[in-house]
Each structure stands twice: as C-alpha cells, then as structure tokens.
Design an enzyme around this catalytic site. Structure first.
Site, PDB file in Angstrom:
ATOM      1  N   ASN A   1       0.836  -1.206   0.000  1.00 41.34           N
ATOM      2  CA  ASN A   1       0.000   0.000   0.000  1.00 41.34           C
ATOM      3  C   ASN A   1       0.871   1.256   0.000  1.00 41.34           C
ATOM      4  O   ASN A   1       1.924   1.302   0.637  1.00 41.34           O
ATOM      5  CB  ASN A   1      -1.011   0.007   1.166  1.00 41.34           C
TER       6      ASN A   1
ATOM      7  N   GLU B   1       0.499   5.303   0.496  1.00 40.83           N
ATOM      8  CA  GLU B   1      -0.398   6.375   0.935  1.00 40.83           C
ATOM      9  C   GLU B   1       0.112   7.736   0.460  1.00 40.83           C
ATOM     10  O   GLU B   1       1.232   7.863  -0.051  1.00 40.83           O
ATOM     11  CB  GLU B   1      -0.549   6.323   2.455  1.00 40.83           C
TER      12      GLU B   1
ATOM     13  N   CYS C   1      -4.279   0.687  -2.290  1.00 42.43           N
ATOM     14  CA  CYS C   1      -4.089  -0.566  -1.552  1.00 42.43           C
ATOM     15  C   CYS C   1      -2.992  -1.418  -2.202  1.00 42.43           C
ATOM     16  O   CYS C   1      -2.724  -1.312  -3.405  1.00 42.43           O
ATOM     17  CB  CYS C   1      -5.369  -1.384  -1.575  1.00 42.43           C
TER      18      CYS C   1
ATOM     19  N   GLU D   1      -3.075  -4.645  -2.873  1.00 43.91           N
ATOM     20  CA  GLU D   1      -3.586  -5.590  -3.870  1.00 43.91           C
ATOM     21  C   GLU D   1      -3.723  -4.932  -5.240  1.00 43.91           C
ATOM     22  O   GLU D   1      -3.344  -5.495  -6.268  1.00 43.91           O
ATOM     23  CB  GLU D   1      -4.964  -6.137  -3.444  1.00 43.91           C
TER      24      GLU D   1
ATOM     25  N   CYS E   1     -10.234  -5.045   0.785  1.00 43.01           N
ATOM     26  CA  CYS E   1     -11.390  -4.136   0.746  1.00 43.01           C
ATOM     27  C   CYS E   1     -12.261  -4.441  -0.476  1.00 43.01           C
ATOM     28  O   CYS E   1     -11.851  -5.160  -1.397  1.00 43.01           O
ATOM     29  CB  CYS E   1     -10.931  -2.684   0.731  1.00 43.01           C
TER      30      CYS E   1
ATOM     31  N   CYS F   1     -10.824  -3.542  -3.987  1.00 40.16           N
ATOM     32  CA  CYS F   1      -9.819  -4.507  -4.464  1.00 40.16           C
ATOM     33  C   CYS F   1     -10.481  -5.784  -4.953  1.00 40.16           C
ATOM     34  O   CYS F   1     -10.059  -6.383  -5.943  1.00 40.16           O
ATOM     35  CB  CYS F   1      -8.801  -4.813  -3.366  1.00 40.16           C
TER      36      CYS F   1
HETATM   37  N1  THU Z   1      -5.259  -1.369   2.602  1.00 42.70           N
HETATM   38  C1  THU Z   1      -4.722  -2.217   1.686  1.00 42.70           C
HETATM   39  O1  THU Z   1      -3.583  -2.040   1.218  1.00 42.70           O
HETATM   40  N2  THU Z   1      -5.463  -3.279   1.294  1.00 42.70           N
HETATM   41  C2  THU Z   1      -6.727  -3.539   1.724  1.00 42.70           C
HETATM   42  O2  THU Z   1      -7.376  -4.432   1.224  1.00 42.70           O
HETATM   43  C3  THU Z   1      -7.310  -2.742   2.805  1.00 42.70           C
HETATM   44  C4  THU Z   1      -6.568  -1.533   3.195  1.00 42.70           C
HETATM   45  C5  THU Z   1      -4.476  -0.224   3.014  1.00 42.70           C
HETATM   46  C6  THU Z   1      -5.041   1.087   2.572  1.00 42.70           C
HETATM   47  C7  THU Z   1      -4.441   2.032   3.577  1.00 42.70           C
HETATM   48  O3  THU Z   1      -3.152   2.418   3.128  1.00 42.70           O
HETATM   49  C8  THU Z   1      -4.294   1.191   4.824  1.00 42.70           C
HETATM   50  O4  THU Z   1      -4.385  -0.154   4.416  1.00 42.70           O
HETATM   51  C9  THU Z   1      -5.349   1.460   5.888  1.00 42.70           C
HETATM   52  O5  THU Z   1      -6.608   1.360   5.378  1.00 42.70           O
END
Ligand code: THU
Length: 160
Positions: A62, A64, A73, A75, A112, A115
């Site tokens: 991930n 940000e 994310c 994935e 999520c 994804c």
């Molecule tokens: N996140 C992911 O990388 N994958 C997911 O399926 C759920 C959330 C990340 C997004 C964000 O950077 C952090 O986790 C918190 O939500």
C-alpha cells in the site's frame, strides 16, 4: 418467492507450514512486499504477492499520500503493475498480509471491496480462477476463486 441459500467454501490454516508449497511461497513474497509499504498516515502496512500463469510473481504494497484518496491498496498496486507490465498473462493467485507498524496481524488480512472488484475483473479477463490467500500469523484463509469473496460480482462482460 423463494429463499436461496449461498454456499461459500474456503480453507482455514493455523500456520504457514500447513499450507501448500506454492501458497507458502506466495505468502513469503507478500511478507517481503510489506516491507516497501508506505503508510505514514494509517500506520497499517499491507503486502500483496500476485502469481501469474507463467510463474511470475508481482509484488505490491500500500502506498499512501498526504491527499488521502490518492493512495492505493497493496492488492491493486500489484494487480495494476501486473497488467501494465505483463499484459495477457492470467492472474492465478494472490496472497495478502498486513499489520500495524510493519508487523504481521494474527488474523487474516481481508481485502477491501474495491480490491475485490478489481480482482473480479482480472479473473474474468484472464479466464482462470484467481485464488485468494488472506494470511494472519495464527489463522489464514484460502479461497479458490474471487466469486467466493465477492458474490454477485458486477461484470459488464456478461452483457457482451
Ligand atoms: N489497505 C490495503 O492495502 N489493502 C486492503 O485491502 C485494505 C486496506 C491499506 C489502505 C491504507 O493504506 C491502509 O491499508 C489502511 O486502510
């Protein structure tokens, strides 16, 4: 009117060693991928490893951003990188790990909804089931296809 029951089958594991060698390899790749997670805002680090039909493994983590919605994310980072760099290669398995401050959570890291939708599209595009492994140190889940984690998939391909 009738009531319809939906059955979803998945496997649960209590350790990495219990898993198939290929799944173990992919989870280890996801753990490596987690190291490159850039998550200064949430502190939650996710790693993903995507296996293509020819054996190629594409990692994602991930990423940000100070403008929060600009982040992505793990994935989707992996899947978009895979289709950008290896177009035409079906995606056959995806392992996901996550935890705060670069640790590994005890329970499975579940993807999520956005994804899952992207997984569904690439599964259709590839024409092969895309296996999803959600790993946690004490418990891991393995789903043999995206349909099992996203019932009633929106699929515009169906209309063609
Ligand atoms: N996140 C992911 O990388 N994958 C997911 O399926 C759920 C959330 C990340 C997004 C964000 O950077 C952090 O986790 C918190 O939500």
């Amino acid at each position: 009117m009738k009531t319809i029951k939906l059955d979803i089958n998945y496997e649960e594991y209590n350790s990495l060693e219990e898993m198939d060698p290929e799944d173990q390899m992919l989870v280890k790749e996801a753990i490596e991928a987690q190291k490159s997670s850039y998550a200064p805002y949430s502190g939650f680090n996710v790693g993903a490893a995507l296996l293509l039909e020819d054996g190629t493994v594409v990692r994602g983590s991930n990423q940000e951003n100070a403008a929060y919605p600009s982040g992505l994310c793990a994935e989707r980072t992996a899947m978009f990188a895979a289709n950008a760099n290896y177009p035409g290669k079906a995606m056959v398995a995806l392992a996901i790990v996550g935890g705060f401050n670069h640790t590994l959570a005890q329970t499975p890291c579940t993807p999520c909804g956005a994804c899952r939708q992207v997984m569904a599209e690439y599964q259709t595009l590839g024409g092969k089931p895309l296996r999803v492994i959600m790993f946690g140190e004490k418990k891991a889940w393995r789903f043999s296809k995206v349909d099992d984690i996203l019932p009633f998939i929106f699929d515009s391909f169906n209309e063609k």
